[in-house]
Design an enzyme around this catalytic site. Structure first.
Site, PDB file in Angstrom:
ATOM      1  N   GLU A  52      70.661  44.902 -14.176  1.00 14.18           N
ATOM      2  CA  GLU A  52      70.967  46.323 -14.010  1.00 14.18           C
ATOM      3  C   GLU A  52      70.316  47.148 -15.105  1.00 14.18           C
ATOM      4  O   GLU A  52      69.850  48.258 -14.873  1.00 14.18           O
ATOM      5  CB  GLU A  52      72.484  46.542 -14.027  1.00 14.18           C
ATOM      6  CG  GLU A  52      72.920  47.927 -13.539  1.00 14.18           C
ATOM      7  CD  GLU A  52      72.994  48.983 -14.628  1.00 14.18           C
ATOM      8  OE1 GLU A  52      73.131  50.171 -14.298  1.00 14.18           O
ATOM      9  OE2 GLU A  52      72.909  48.625 -15.828  1.00 14.18           O
TER      10      GLU A  52
ATOM     11  N   ASP B 188      74.318  41.593 -17.554  1.00 13.06           N
ATOM     12  CA  ASP B 188      73.241  41.768 -18.534  1.00 13.06           C
ATOM     13  C   ASP B 188      73.541  42.922 -19.485  1.00 13.06           C
ATOM     14  O   ASP B 188      74.297  43.845 -19.165  1.00 13.06           O
ATOM     15  CB  ASP B 188      71.894  41.980 -17.837  1.00 13.06           C
ATOM     16  CG  ASP B 188      71.877  43.194 -16.916  1.00 13.06           C
ATOM     17  OD1 ASP B 188      72.885  43.409 -16.208  1.00 13.06           O
ATOM     18  OD2 ASP B 188      70.877  43.932 -16.906  1.00 13.06           O
TER      19      ASP B 188
END
Length: 375
Positions: free
Chosen positions: A133, A68
């Site tokens: 994250e 991400d």
């Protein structure tokens, strides 16, 4: 520029994986890993995609990272669209180039080269990848770690590909991180008219001496591995917006980045004692984002230092500065945890970029680490 590391990085950047959405990045990585004999276990939770992959058995070295990215901001301010990777003057531009799709590509290509040269490697090589994250991190690495611990999965060493470097690849290696503790504090008063203060109780006035004393505290002096604990007020809110109303409440949010000299319970106790000292009426809520962790010199740190010295001819600094990373969750498994990744000068910024040659160098470093620990 034809290079498997650069090509894979570009393929990942083209997938706009805004946290916690993976946008097909993991499917690409899984395909490459399965092609060289990795067993892949998808471990999705809610809207987050994760996978745990392994090859071989025995002493285990895992590479960890996230697919991400943070939002690109104003796309018009980029020199090229943020999800269309472009190389200019040797720099690869695109959201996630440095944080951390370049590292993911370097890890996978390093694994491909390692397996080709060591098809019967003696240890186990693994990957722990998440799409959560950058945002809440509630359903990412922490959930995978909990699942692995529940079944007593072995993890001896873990290299996290966070962008640790400052000027050149490998000049800084993170062998630990500070803990992070946030306090959400509400001081209660009595709302009233500013012309009649005797009929009200101003929580801002009440809290001011407490806050002055709080910001003056020297929490510790740090130690050989950690800087001194710091406390920063992040948000203060009070009032209705009107100039003739005494507020009824004051909200204060402050964060501690703490060393191994303190525990979160020690910090909480000191804050609560200070609140009682100033005789404040309050409600408090704490959020522990992560405990501090440290990996001392040992096989993993030595292997990482060796790889950096071999390919970049510099001796890396071992630091614990900066924010938190998913290493804080992985350390719970008892693994040695180290972070090594590209230069972090442009992460989360407009025109995020990384030196393309650095990614090629990083892949060689990762491969050398594999060779030292699980060949």
């Amino acid at each position: 520029m034809s290079c498997p590391v650069i090509e894979l990085t570009q393929q990942l950047i083209r997938r706009p994986s805004l946290s916690p959405y993976d946008a097909g990045c993991q499917a690409l990585l899984i395909e490459r890993l399965q092609a060289i004999g990795f067993t892949v276990e998808r471990m999705d939770f809610a809207d987050t995609q994760n996978f745990w992959a392994w090859r071989g058995q025995g002493e285990t070295l895992a590479f960890a990272g996230h697919t991400d990215v943070v939002p690109p901001g104003d796309a018009d301010r980029w020199i090229n669209p943020p999800f269309e990777p472009t190389i200019r003057d040797g720099m690869l531009f695109g959201r996630g180039a440095a944080d951390m799709k370049g590292s993911l590509a370097a890890m996978v290509v390093a694994a491909e080269r390692f397996v080709a040269q060591h098809p019967n490697h003696t240890g186990r090589l693994a990957f722990l990848i998440t799409s959560d994250e950058e945002a809440s991190a509630h359903n990412g690495t922490v959930k995978v770690v909990e699942a692995l611990m529940a079944r007593n999965e072995r993890l001896d060493y873990c290299l996290v590909g966070e962008p640790s470097s400052i000027e050149v690849v490998g000049d800084v290696v993170k062998n630990g991180r500070r803990g992070s503790l946030t306090c959400n504090l509400t001081i209660h008063g009595v709302q009233g008219h500013v012309a009649y203060p005797h009929l009200a109780d101003n929580p801002v006035h009440r809290a001011a001496p407490f806050l002055n004393e709080l910001v003056a505290i020297e929490w510790d002096q740090g130690n050989e591995f950690f800087p001194a604990t710091s406390m920063q007020i992040a948000n203060i809110q009070a009032g209705t917006g009107s100039n003739n109303v005494i507020p009824g409440e004051l909200f204060v949010q402050f964060n501690f980045r703490f060393s191994t000299e303190l525990t979160d319970e020690m910090i909480k106790a000191q804050v609560l004692a200070l609140l009682e000292k100033h005789q404040l009426r309050y409600t408090v809520d704490w959020w522990l984002s992560g405990q501090p962790f440290l990996t001392a010199r040992g096989k993993l740190v030595d292997a990482v230092v060796n790889a950096v010295e071999h390919y970049n001819e510099i001796k890396p600094q071992l630091l614990t500065t900066g924010g938190t990373s998913d290493g804080r969750f992985i350390a719970r498994m008892g693994a040695q945890v180290v972070e090594l990744g590209p230069v972090n000068a442009t992460i989360h910024k407009i025109n995020e970029c990384v030196n393309a040659a650095d990614l090629q160098l990083l892949a060689r470093m990762y491969q050398r680490i594999m060779e030292q620990l699980v060949a």
